[in-house]
Design a protein around this motif. Sequence first.
Motif, PDB file in Angstrom:
ATOM      1  N   SER A 113       0.753  -0.962  -0.086  1.00  0.00           N
ATOM      2  CA  SER A 113       0.036  -0.065  -0.154  1.00  0.00           C
ATOM      3  C   SER A 113       1.275   0.849   0.122  1.00  0.00           C
ATOM      4  CB  SER A 113      -0.451  -0.165   0.885  1.00  0.00           C
ATOM      5  OG  SER A 113      -0.354  -0.085   2.612  1.00  0.00           O
ATOM      6  N   LEU A 114       0.317   2.273  -0.130  1.00  0.00           N
ATOM      7  CA  LEU A 114       1.280   3.850  -0.748  1.00  0.00           C
ATOM      8  C   LEU A 114       1.702   4.455   1.146  1.00  0.00           C
ATOM      9  CD1 LEU A 114      -0.753   5.440  -3.536  1.00  0.00           C
ATOM     10  CD2 LEU A 114       1.128   3.975  -4.127  1.00  0.00           C
ATOM     11  N   SER A 115       0.752   4.153   1.791  1.00  0.00           N
ATOM     12  CA  SER A 115       1.189   4.927   3.433  1.00  0.00           C
ATOM     13  C   SER A 115       2.512   2.993   3.645  1.00  0.00           C
ATOM     14  CB  SER A 115      -0.206   4.142   4.024  1.00  0.00           C
ATOM     15  OG  SER A 115      -0.421   2.541   4.445  1.00  0.00           O
ATOM     16  N   GLU A 116       2.530   2.393   2.809  1.00  0.00           N
ATOM     17  CA  GLU A 116       3.575   2.085   4.165  1.00  0.00           C
ATOM     18  C   GLU A 116       4.936   2.184   3.401  1.00  0.00           C
ATOM     19  OE1 GLU A 116       3.445  -2.869   3.572  1.00  0.00           O
ATOM     20  OE2 GLU A 116       1.426  -2.165   2.889  1.00  0.00           O
ATOM     21  N   LEU A 117       5.179   3.121   2.571  1.00  0.00           N
ATOM     22  CA  LEU A 117       5.870   3.448   1.853  1.00  0.00           C
ATOM     23  C   LEU A 117       7.356   4.215   2.611  1.00  0.00           C
ATOM     24  CD1 LEU A 117       5.369   4.995  -1.639  1.00  0.00           C
ATOM     25  CD2 LEU A 117       6.407   3.501  -1.520  1.00  0.00           C
ATOM     26  N   ARG A 118       6.440   5.393   3.933  1.00  0.00           N
ATOM     27  CA  ARG A 118       7.111   5.779   4.533  1.00  0.00           C
ATOM     28  C   ARG A 118       8.179   4.284   4.652  1.00  0.00           C
ATOM     29  NH1 ARG A 118       1.996   5.806   7.175  1.00  0.00           N
ATOM     30  NH2 ARG A 118       1.798   7.978   6.014  1.00  0.00           N
ATOM     31  N   GLN A 119       7.823   3.576   5.652  1.00  0.00           N
ATOM     32  CA  GLN A 119       8.318   2.472   6.504  1.00  0.00           C
ATOM     33  C   GLN A 119      10.051   1.730   5.532  1.00  0.00           C
ATOM     34  OE1 GLN A 119       6.032  -1.402   7.587  1.00  0.00           O
ATOM     35  NE2 GLN A 119       4.256   0.628   7.588  1.00  0.00           N
TER      36      GLN A 119
ATOM     37  N   GLU B  12      -5.409  10.605  -9.090  1.00  0.00           N
ATOM     38  CA  GLU B  12      -3.887  11.231  -9.539  1.00  0.00           C
ATOM     39  C   GLU B  12      -3.876  10.830  -7.233  1.00  0.00           C
ATOM     40  OE1 GLU B  12      -1.086  14.403 -10.189  1.00  0.00           O
ATOM     41  OE2 GLU B  12      -2.591  13.985 -11.685  1.00  0.00           O
ATOM     42  N   LYS B  13      -2.696  10.185  -7.090  1.00  0.00           N
ATOM     43  CA  LYS B  13      -2.509  10.858  -5.811  1.00  0.00           C
ATOM     44  C   LYS B  13      -0.711  11.330  -6.117  1.00  0.00           C
ATOM     45  CE  LYS B  13      -3.058   8.592  -0.881  1.00  0.00           C
ATOM     46  NZ  LYS B  13      -3.508   8.083  -0.378  1.00  0.00           N
ATOM     47  N   SER B  14      -0.481  12.193  -5.070  1.00  0.00           N
ATOM     48  CA  SER B  14       1.136  12.311  -4.878  1.00  0.00           C
ATOM     49  C   SER B  14       1.591  11.694  -3.598  1.00  0.00           C
ATOM     50  CB  SER B  14       1.527  13.976  -4.851  1.00  0.00           C
ATOM     51  OG  SER B  14       2.438  14.136  -5.098  1.00  0.00           O
ATOM     52  N   ILE B  15       2.497  11.244  -3.970  1.00  0.00           N
ATOM     53  CA  ILE B  15       3.572  10.880  -2.144  1.00  0.00           C
ATOM     54  C   ILE B  15       3.880  11.324  -1.922  1.00  0.00           C
ATOM     55  CG2 ILE B  15       4.212   8.937  -0.277  1.00  0.00           C
ATOM     56  CD1 ILE B  15       0.879   8.839  -0.788  1.00  0.00           C
ATOM     57  N   ARG B  16       4.696  12.113  -0.955  1.00  0.00           N
ATOM     58  CA  ARG B  16       6.073  12.876  -0.544  1.00  0.00           C
ATOM     59  C   ARG B  16       6.507  11.590  -0.091  1.00  0.00           C
ATOM     60  NH1 ARG B  16       7.557  18.255   1.852  1.00  0.00           N
ATOM     61  NH2 ARG B  16      10.146  18.418   1.620  1.00  0.00           N
ATOM     62  N   VAL B  17       8.130  11.288  -0.591  1.00  0.00           N
ATOM     63  CA  VAL B  17       9.151  10.284   0.182  1.00  0.00           C
ATOM     64  C   VAL B  17       9.811  10.923   0.197  1.00  0.00           C
ATOM     65  CG1 VAL B  17       8.146   8.530  -1.184  1.00  0.00           C
ATOM     66  CG2 VAL B  17       9.820  10.410  -2.486  1.00  0.00           C
ATOM     67  N   SER B  18      11.221   9.978   1.354  1.00  0.00           N
ATOM     68  CA  SER B  18      12.488  10.545   1.832  1.00  0.00           C
ATOM     69  C   SER B  18      13.394   9.211   2.082  1.00  0.00           C
ATOM     70  CB  SER B  18      11.955  11.143   3.496  1.00  0.00           C
ATOM     71  OG  SER B  18      11.250  10.172   4.098  1.00  0.00           O
ATOM     72  N   GLY B  19      14.612   9.487   1.323  1.00  0.00           N
ATOM     73  CA  GLY B  19      15.010   8.506   1.621  1.00  0.00           C
ATOM     74  C   GLY B  19      17.103   8.686   2.064  1.00  0.00           C
ATOM     75  N   THR B  20      17.890   7.858   2.449  1.00  0.00           N
ATOM     76  CA  THR B  20      19.325   8.218   2.216  1.00  0.00           C
ATOM     77  C   THR B  20      19.787   9.195   0.978  1.00  0.00           C
ATOM     78  OG1 THR B  20      19.994   5.700   1.724  1.00  0.00           O
ATOM     79  CG2 THR B  20      19.069   6.400   4.076  1.00  0.00           C
ATOM     80  N   LEU B  21      19.187   8.404  -0.172  1.00  0.00           N
ATOM     81  CA  LEU B  21      19.833   9.029  -1.303  1.00  0.00           C
ATOM     82  C   LEU B  21      19.111  10.293  -2.379  1.00  0.00           C
ATOM     83  CD1 LEU B  21      22.636   8.569  -3.236  1.00  0.00           C
ATOM     84  CD2 LEU B  21      21.330   7.308  -4.787  1.00  0.00           C
TER      85      LEU B  21
ATOM     86  N   LEU C  33       4.293  -1.916  -6.382  1.00  0.00           N
ATOM     87  CA  LEU C  33       2.830  -1.526  -6.248  1.00  0.00           C
ATOM     88  C   LEU C  33       2.518  -0.876  -7.389  1.00  0.00           C
ATOM     89  CD1 LEU C  33       4.784   1.922  -3.768  1.00  0.00           C
ATOM     90  CD2 LEU C  33       2.660   0.060  -3.459  1.00  0.00           C
ATOM     91  N   THR C  34       2.288  -2.052  -8.221  1.00  0.00           N
ATOM     92  CA  THR C  34       2.461  -1.528 -10.115  1.00  0.00           C
ATOM     93  C   THR C  34       0.351  -1.195  -9.802  1.00  0.00           C
ATOM     94  OG1 THR C  34       1.483  -4.124 -10.085  1.00  0.00           O
ATOM     95  CG2 THR C  34       3.394  -3.380 -10.453  1.00  0.00           C
ATOM     96  N   ASN C  35      -0.083  -1.366  -9.259  1.00  0.00           N
ATOM     97  CA  ASN C  35      -1.675  -1.574  -8.800  1.00  0.00           C
ATOM     98  C   ASN C  35      -2.260   0.384  -9.039  1.00  0.00           C
ATOM     99  OD1 ASN C  35      -2.984  -4.103  -8.984  1.00  0.00           O
ATOM    100  ND2 ASN C  35      -2.734  -4.092  -6.707  1.00  0.00           N
ATOM    101  N   TYR C  36      -0.954   0.531  -8.427  1.00  0.00           N
ATOM    102  CA  TYR C  36      -1.356   1.684  -7.883  1.00  0.00           C
ATOM    103  C   TYR C  36      -0.232   2.685  -9.343  1.00  0.00           C
ATOM    104  CZ  TYR C  36      -2.640   0.809  -2.730  1.00  0.00           C
ATOM    105  OH  TYR C  36      -3.012  -0.297  -2.270  1.00  0.00           O
ATOM    106  N   GLN C  37      -0.628   1.908  -9.619  1.00  0.00           N
ATOM    107  CA  GLN C  37       1.110   2.558 -11.110  1.00  0.00           C
ATOM    108  C   GLN C  37       0.070   3.727 -12.312  1.00  0.00           C
ATOM    109  OE1 GLN C  37       3.918  -0.386 -13.395  1.00  0.00           O
ATOM    110  NE2 GLN C  37       3.453   0.400 -14.983  1.00  0.00           N
TER     111      GLN C  37
END
Length: 296
Positions: free
Chosen positions: A180-186, A205-214, A253-257
Amino acid sequence: MFLWEGVTEFVAVAETESFTAASKRLGISTAQVSRQVSALENRLNTKLFYRTTRKVSLTEEGNVYYQHCRQVLDGLEDAERAISNLRGKPQGLIKLTAPVTYGEKYIMPLVNDFMLQYPEVEVTIDLTNRQVDLVEGSFDLAIRLGRLTSSSMMAKRLTSRTMYVCASPAYLQKFGIPHSLSELRQHNCLIGNYDHWRFQESGKEKSIRVSGTLNCNSGYGLRDAVIKGIGLAQLPDYYIDKDLESGAIVPILTNYQEPDEGIWALYPHNRHLSPKVRMLVDYLAEQLPHISHYDL
């Protein structure tokens, strides 16, 4: 010939809204552009531009004169088109711009093939990821990827691209598969030019803000990080098609592509496509959909 003096310079200033930009477009000095426009205003006994330190804009008389001059220049382009059609082959200079990676992999090889077919064509290509001003830079066309933001340009869809959120099998085995999109924060989401990933959920349409080490503005750099199991990334198909086929990278997450995005040829509204440019655009539109990403 006297009647033509200053007209080309006047049109260039009107379309770029800058004497400096007009001089770059025409390949002459700013002083020469200014002299020619001033001489034209004196001959017409009419002020054509409002001039300030920040902006150049047309007067009411200037706008009327521009519309007529533009029609005349369009007529000359039509004449060139007619001659080229009679000759049956394009000739002359084409100036275009394209994104660096896509331009290197797909546009340049096709442009080179086009030049082999039509040896009287000359091409100047600026590969850059900046959104350059086509009018100011005197570009005949630009190749743009994804969503179009400018309404001041004409656009022809050449082909499309697919955006994938992807990871390596090793990463997914270690950290799990997000469903699910909510799991991206993990997860460690590797960021390219934007820190928002776009999806489609329940038809919206849905836009998700993401974060990471790179954070890296190179698609190939992100691809390498994904293959090495550092994290997830959202990348277009032309970076990772071979890896998807080999299994080195797995789509998730191809169902949300989102639906496929367009790859476009853009050119200014106020500029008729000359025969050589139209033939190149048509050639790209014919060839790009049939290029196999796996063969490049």
